[in-house]
Write a protein that holds these residues in place. Structure first.
Motif, PDB file in Angstrom:
ATOM      1  N   LEU B 333       0.842  -1.195   0.000  1.00 17.31           N
ATOM      2  CA  LEU B 333       0.000   0.000   0.000  1.00 17.31           C
ATOM      3  C   LEU B 333       0.881   1.251   0.000  1.00 17.31           C
ATOM      4  O   LEU B 333       0.626   2.224  -0.714  1.00 17.31           O
ATOM      5  CB  LEU B 333      -0.884  -0.030   1.259  1.00 17.31           C
ATOM      6  CG  LEU B 333      -2.123   0.844   1.228  1.00 17.31           C
ATOM      7  CD1 LEU B 333      -3.086   0.309   0.171  1.00 17.31           C
ATOM      8  CD2 LEU B 333      -2.792   0.865   2.601  1.00 17.31           C
ATOM      9  N   ASN B 334       1.947   1.164   0.779  1.00 15.90           N
ATOM     10  CA  ASN B 334       2.863   2.297   0.882  1.00 15.90           C
ATOM     11  C   ASN B 334       3.599   2.549  -0.438  1.00 15.90           C
ATOM     12  O   ASN B 334       3.856   3.683  -0.816  1.00 15.90           O
ATOM     13  CB  ASN B 334       3.869   2.029   2.009  1.00 15.90           C
ATOM     14  CG  ASN B 334       4.848   3.165   2.187  1.00 15.90           C
ATOM     15  OD1 ASN B 334       4.446   4.324   2.184  1.00 15.90           O
ATOM     16  ND2 ASN B 334       6.115   2.842   2.316  1.00 15.90           N
ATOM     17  N   ARG B 335       3.904   1.461  -1.169  1.00 19.29           N
ATOM     18  CA  ARG B 335       4.556   1.636  -2.465  1.00 19.29           C
ATOM     19  C   ARG B 335       3.672   2.424  -3.416  1.00 19.29           C
ATOM     20  O   ARG B 335       4.136   3.345  -4.087  1.00 19.29           O
ATOM     21  CB  ARG B 335       4.812   0.268  -3.110  1.00 19.29           C
ATOM     22  CG  ARG B 335       6.081  -0.361  -2.667  1.00 19.29           C
ATOM     23  CD  ARG B 335       6.333  -1.627  -3.457  1.00 19.29           C
ATOM     24  NE  ARG B 335       7.380  -2.400  -2.799  1.00 19.29           N
ATOM     25  CZ  ARG B 335       7.766  -3.580  -3.200  1.00 19.29           C
ATOM     26  NH1 ARG B 335       7.200  -4.154  -4.235  1.00 19.29           N
ATOM     27  NH2 ARG B 335       8.735  -4.217  -2.564  1.00 19.29           N
ATOM     28  N   ALA B 336       2.405   2.063  -3.465  1.00 19.77           N
ATOM     29  CA  ALA B 336       1.523   2.642  -4.477  1.00 19.77           C
ATOM     30  C   ALA B 336       0.978   4.001  -4.058  1.00 19.77           C
ATOM     31  O   ALA B 336       0.707   4.847  -4.905  1.00 19.77           O
ATOM     32  CB  ALA B 336       0.375   1.688  -4.775  1.00 19.77           C
ATOM     33  N   THR B 337       0.800   4.207  -2.743  1.00 19.23           N
ATOM     34  CA  THR B 337       0.138   5.450  -2.328  1.00 19.23           C
ATOM     35  C   THR B 337       0.968   6.264  -1.346  1.00 19.23           C
ATOM     36  O   THR B 337       0.564   7.355  -0.962  1.00 19.23           O
ATOM     37  CB  THR B 337      -1.217   5.130  -1.659  1.00 19.23           C
ATOM     38  OG1 THR B 337      -0.962   4.315  -0.518  1.00 19.23           O
ATOM     39  CG2 THR B 337      -2.156   4.396  -2.593  1.00 19.23           C
ATOM     40  N   GLY B 338       2.126   5.758  -0.916  1.00 19.68           N
ATOM     41  CA  GLY B 338       2.949   6.466   0.061  1.00 19.68           C
ATOM     42  C   GLY B 338       3.747   7.592  -0.574  1.00 19.68           C
ATOM     43  O   GLY B 338       3.470   8.005  -1.712  1.00 19.68           O
ATOM     44  N   PRO B 339       4.736   8.090   0.135  1.00 15.95           N
ATOM     45  CA  PRO B 339       5.504   9.227  -0.389  1.00 15.95           C
ATOM     46  C   PRO B 339       6.274   8.913  -1.673  1.00 15.95           C
ATOM     47  O   PRO B 339       6.672   9.827  -2.386  1.00 15.95           O
ATOM     48  CB  PRO B 339       6.461   9.562   0.752  1.00 15.95           C
ATOM     49  CG  PRO B 339       6.426   8.414   1.688  1.00 15.95           C
ATOM     50  CD  PRO B 339       5.145   7.701   1.492  1.00 15.95           C
ATOM     51  N   TYR B 340       6.492   7.644  -1.956  1.00 13.65           N
ATOM     52  CA  TYR B 340       7.191   7.300  -3.199  1.00 13.65           C
ATOM     53  C   TYR B 340       6.226   6.840  -4.290  1.00 13.65           C
ATOM     54  O   TYR B 340       6.589   6.095  -5.183  1.00 13.65           O
ATOM     55  CB  TYR B 340       8.232   6.203  -2.931  1.00 13.65           C
ATOM     56  CG  TYR B 340       9.499   6.732  -2.288  1.00 13.65           C
ATOM     57  CD1 TYR B 340      10.323   7.618  -2.991  1.00 13.65           C
ATOM     58  CD2 TYR B 340       9.872   6.352  -1.010  1.00 13.65           C
ATOM     59  CE1 TYR B 340      11.479   8.109  -2.412  1.00 13.65           C
ATOM     60  CE2 TYR B 340      11.029   6.845  -0.430  1.00 13.65           C
ATOM     61  CZ  TYR B 340      11.828   7.721  -1.137  1.00 13.65           C
ATOM     62  OH  TYR B 340      12.976   8.216  -0.585  1.00 13.65           O
ATOM     63  N   TRP B 341       4.974   7.313  -4.204  1.00 16.14           N
ATOM     64  CA  TRP B 341       3.979   6.900  -5.197  1.00 16.14           C
ATOM     65  C   TRP B 341       4.450   7.191  -6.616  1.00 16.14           C
ATOM     66  O   TRP B 341       4.195   6.431  -7.539  1.00 16.14           O
ATOM     67  CB  TRP B 341       2.636   7.591  -4.938  1.00 16.14           C
ATOM     68  CG  TRP B 341       2.720   9.084  -5.100  1.00 16.14           C
ATOM     69  CD1 TRP B 341       3.039   9.988  -4.141  1.00 16.14           C
ATOM     70  CD2 TRP B 341       2.549   9.819  -6.313  1.00 16.14           C
ATOM     71  NE1 TRP B 341       3.085  11.249  -4.656  1.00 16.14           N
ATOM     72  CE2 TRP B 341       2.780  11.178  -5.999  1.00 16.14           C
ATOM     73  CE3 TRP B 341       2.214   9.486  -7.634  1.00 16.14           C
ATOM     74  CZ2 TRP B 341       2.703  12.180  -6.960  1.00 16.14           C
ATOM     75  CZ3 TRP B 341       2.135  10.493  -8.575  1.00 16.14           C
ATOM     76  CH2 TRP B 341       2.369  11.821  -8.243  1.00 16.14           C
ATOM     77  N   TRP B 342       5.174   8.287  -6.806  1.00 19.86           N
ATOM     78  CA  TRP B 342       5.584   8.682  -8.157  1.00 19.86           C
ATOM     79  C   TRP B 342       6.562   7.665  -8.748  1.00 19.86           C
ATOM     80  O   TRP B 342       6.545   7.394  -9.943  1.00 19.86           O
ATOM     81  CB  TRP B 342       6.192  10.083  -8.150  1.00 19.86           C
ATOM     82  CG  TRP B 342       7.214  10.291  -7.058  1.00 19.86           C
ATOM     83  CD1 TRP B 342       6.968  10.738  -5.794  1.00 19.86           C
ATOM     84  CD2 TRP B 342       8.607  10.008  -7.113  1.00 19.86           C
ATOM     85  NE1 TRP B 342       8.117  10.754  -5.061  1.00 19.86           N
ATOM     86  CE2 TRP B 342       9.150  10.328  -5.847  1.00 19.86           C
ATOM     87  CE3 TRP B 342       9.468   9.542  -8.121  1.00 19.86           C
ATOM     88  CZ2 TRP B 342      10.507  10.170  -5.548  1.00 19.86           C
ATOM     89  CZ3 TRP B 342      10.814   9.395  -7.827  1.00 19.86           C
ATOM     90  CH2 TRP B 342      11.316   9.702  -6.552  1.00 19.86           C
TER      91      TRP B 342
END
Lengths: 172, 464
Positions: B333-342
């Motif tokens: 979830l963090n990969r797709a929507t966290g601070p590194y989403w870009w």
């Protein structure tokens, strides 16, 4: 190939691989001994047409691979089990068999390493190839688009060569 | 004589003779470099020197000069390492796997693809070696007796497996490449007019003369090396993926990693082959040998492996949800929507979306489009490794240790320097080595050359 024979040699140059292949078959059926062929690329079927035996270098590679596998088994056994066993995360290096799954990657790599390198060294040594060696082909055109046969001189050899489609014929 | 169906497109275009192949392959070596080559070489050299500066700075001042911190202990260095190793995979795949499958179209591209493999594995090796910090102690990774009594390497460690996999891969690829080069060096030697050039190629060609027995052994050695290199290339990225998969970090600890990494490696490797060959064929007028058909075949492989990678991404997401492990779920979830989403969405766009254009024949036979996609894919694959490594690390179990990673100037210099170094090596290779395996290519001229194919099909019509 046969060093005891000292008959003079004749070199014939061809400009097509199919002509060369049929020439080899024709000459051999007429009893002419072909001592060598120089070609710019591997002409498929030429080795069989000239009556060469299969190469055994693949068997050598297999044996080298076995040597590599033995080496890494000995190395892992000595270093990890015998000389300095470690207890990592409560999993001691008790026996080689128990520890073996973790050694599979290195066992594979060393098998390949030994088989590949020793086979290539063998290839260089039995072919007499080494850096700086003088070119083995007598005519420089045979790495471009010409094909050369070296045959033993004898009766009617020149005539047969000419008939087989040779574009140049010369005594050595 | 090998016969090929007239339906198949010719692999060598034009009315070529054996001598034409010789001449065309020798031309880049025998003529002076085009202006574009000098421009490219200067840029690559400047980048390389900048990278050397970054490396020297790191060695002098330590790993602290990189942007790593307590939480993100692996970042660009390992990203670049995995990226470069992955790129290296296409060369062996083309020369070994396609040899075993008897795919004749590999012949005009295998030499350059193998060169690319060797040069990119050299770049890959730089990163872990420099990351050791005390580079002069790099020999500690070898299982050799040392001054500390019987302190050996740990054969249980995936990092040690990497040492073995990488060194075997680099050295076996080099040997495979060199054995194939010997007859071609002999061809250059026999044509050379300049005595210095002749002498250099005499040394390089080992005295090869094309004797019939030597050719027989040559073909057997090539076949056995291909047979050895095929499982080897699959093992290398498998072992690289185990650096991550055998750890207990959420996001890394997954059994899908080996096949997923191998597919990604082939994907990025073929993209790099496209980038290099589209330039090489243009620069050295090799369009008749590296044809649109070759480009198209590689685009199909890019499309296939890109889709496999896409399936792997989705499988990872599904398994993270299905596992019921909240740490695993959070990592994704963090990969797709966290601070590194870009970074995650750059990866998704470049790797999963962009290769789908290759379903269209018009696009996959378009050179400019292929060139752009090949660059996009490699950007995407770099982001994939960045996403796997940095986003899995930067938020660990304790929110108090959460952090972000930002590269320093040294990180950037080292990365761009490795790209420069790679192109320096490739450009030098392209000017001094026969870039097409000409001896091998001559064996298929009569079955796959345009003139001979036309000849065959005329014959067939005559019989009906």
């Amino acid at each position: 190939m046969d060093t005891t024979n000292s008959k003079p040699l004749v070199r014939a140059l061809y400009d097509d691989d199919d002509v060369l292949l049929s020439a080899v078959k024709e000459l051999r059926s007429k009893g002419v001994r072909i001592t060598e062929a120089y070609t710019p690329f591997p002409v498929h079927g030429l080795d069989k047409a000239m009556g060469l035996k299969e190469t055994r270098i693949a068997i050598a590679a297999f044996l080298y691979g076995c040597l590599g596998l033995t080496t890494i088994i000995a190395l892992t056994y000595y270093q990890m089990i015998l000389d300095w066993p470690m207890n990592i995360g409560g999993k001691p290096n008790a026996t080689w068999g128990w520890n073996m799954p973790a050694f599979v990657p290195v066992m594979f790599e060393l098998t390949v390493f030994f088989a590949a390198h020793l086979m290539v060294w063998t290839f260089f040594i039995i072919n007499g190839l080494y850096p700086g060696r003088e070119a083995q082909n007598p005519d420089q055109r045979t790495t471009d688009d010409k094909f050369m046969l070296e045959v033993e001189d004898g009766e009617k050899v020149l005539e047969l060569l000419k008939k087989s489609g040779a574009i140049e014929i010369a005594h050595v | 004589m090998h016969y090929e169906s007239p339906v198949r497109e010719p692999l060598v275009i034009g009315d070529k003779t054996y001598h034409d192949i010789t001449r065309d392959v020798a031309r880049p070596i025998e003529t002076t470099a085009p202006k574009m080559w000098w421009i490219a070489f200067s840029i690559a050299m400047a980048m390389f020197l900048w990278g050397v500066g970054g490396i020297l700075w790191t060695i002098a001042n330590g790993i602290g000069s990189w942007g790593l911190n307590k939480t993100v202990g692996w970042a660009w260095d390992i990203t670049n390492f995995v990226w470069w190793v992955g790129i290296g995979h296409a060369g062996t795949l083309i020369s070994a796997v396609l040899l075993l499958f008897r795919q004749k179209w590999r012949m005009s591209i295998n030499r350059s693809a193998e060169a690319m493999t060797i040069f990119s594995v050299i770049q890959a090796a730089l990163f872990p070696v420099i990351h050791m910090g005390r580079v002069w102690l790099a020999y500690f990774v070898l299982p050799i007796p040392n001054q500390f009594g019987s302190l050996w390497v740990n054969f249980n460690s995936p990092l040690l497996w990497d040492v073995f996999a990488l060194s075997t891969y680099l050295s076996v690829s080099t040997v495979f490449w060199y054995v194939g080069l010997i007859p071609d060096f002999a061809m250059i030697r026999d044509r050379a007019v300049n005595p210095i050039q002749k002498h250099i190629y005499k040394i390089l060609s080992f005295g090869w003369g094309g004797k019939v027995k030597h050719w027989q052994r040559f073909e057997e050695v090539s076949l056995v090396l291909a047979g050895l290199a095929t499982p080897l290339v699959l093992s290398v990225h498998t072992i690289v993926s185990m650096d991550f998969a055998t750890s207990v970090i959420p996001g890394w600890h997954t059994t899908i990693f080996p096949p997923y990494f191998v597919a990604g490696a082939i994907f990025s490797g073929f993209a790099m082959v496209q980038t290099l060959l589209i330039i090489t064929r243009k620069l050295f007028n090799l369009e008749d040998y590296i044809t649109i058909q070759h480009i198209e075949m590689m685009n199909i492989i890019i499309m296939l492996t890109g889709s496999i990678v896409g399936v792997a991404y989705i499988t990872e997401l599904f398994i993270a949800w299905y596992s019921g492990v909240e740490y695993e779920q959070y990592a994704f979830l963090n990969r797709a929507t966290g601070p590194y989403w870009w970074a995650y969405w750059s990866m998704m766009t470049c790797n999963v979306f962009s290769p789908q254009f290759m379903w269209s024949k018009k696009l996959r036979t378009n050179l400019i489009f292929t060139f752009i996609i090949s660059i996009v894919v490699n950007i995407g694959m770099w982001f994939e490794r960045f996403v796997i490594i940095v986003t899995s690390l930067h938020r660990d179990y304790l929110p108090s240790s959460w952090s972000m990673f930002s590269p320093t100037a040294v990180d950037i210099a080292f990365f761009l320097g490795s790209i420069g170094f790679f192109f320096v090596l490739f450009l030098l290779y392209a000017r001094t080595f026969p870039v097409i395996a000409q001896a091998e290519l001559k064996t298929i001229l009569k079955s796959s050359g345009e003139k001979h194919k036309k000849h065959h099909s005329d014959d067939n019509h005559g019989h009906h």
